[in-house]
Design a protein around this motif. Structure first.
Motif, PDB file in Angstrom:
ATOM      1  N   PHE A  66      -1.282  34.492  16.363  1.00 46.30           N
ATOM      2  CA  PHE A  66      -0.422  34.065  17.476  1.00 46.30           C
ATOM      3  C   PHE A  66       0.539  32.985  17.008  1.00 46.30           C
ATOM      4  N   MET A  81       2.070  37.401  20.031  1.00 50.21           N
ATOM      5  CA  MET A  81       0.678  37.757  19.759  1.00 50.21           C
ATOM      6  C   MET A  81       0.656  39.040  18.935  1.00 50.21           C
ATOM      7  N   ASP A  88      -9.140  39.295  23.119  1.00 47.72           N
ATOM      8  CA  ASP A  88      -7.968  38.547  23.573  1.00 47.72           C
ATOM      9  C   ASP A  88      -7.607  38.886  25.025  1.00 47.72           C
TER      10      ASP A  88
END
Length: 120
Positions: A66, A81, A88
């Motif tokens: 990220f 991302m 996640d």
């Protein structure tokens, strides 16, 4: 000041998304900012942060995947991302300390959240 987060969605494992967070008016600028995420039944956790001078910090589990950034005008904050994993999956919230023309006007403003789902 209202913050508007966007960019969430459904993505396959290994995929990428870019979240954006903008203030309600162009005169509002981000001083420091951060992205948090929350899964139902768990506490909200800090994912990434960026300070006034541009220094960044990340949750260990997202380091190297990220990236938090601001645009040059400091009116939008991003969370890029990559290499997304099922873990996640969460609602992502932006948070900002805001200023106008270099003068701090308030701290700890929150966006409404955007859902990221990582699933095949």
């Amino acid at each position: 000041v209202q913050l508007q987060a966007s960019g969430g969605g459904l993505v396959q494992p290994g995929g990428s998304l870019r979240l954006s967070c903008a203030a309600s008016r162009d005169i509002y600028q981000f001083d420091a900012a951060a992205w948090y995420r929350q899964v139902p039944g768990k506490q909200r956790e800090l994912v990434a942060s960026i300070t006034t001078d541009g220094s960044t910090d990340y949750l260990d589990s997202v380091k190297g995947r990220f990236t938090i950034s601001r645009n040059t005008a400091k009116t939008t904050v991003y969370l890029q991302m990559n290499g997304l994993k099922p873990e996640d999956t969460a609602v992502y919230y932006c948070n900002g300390d805001m200023e106008i023309a270099g003068i701090r006007i308030g701290m700890n403003y929150w966006g409404q959240g955007t859902l990221v789902t990582v699933s095949s």
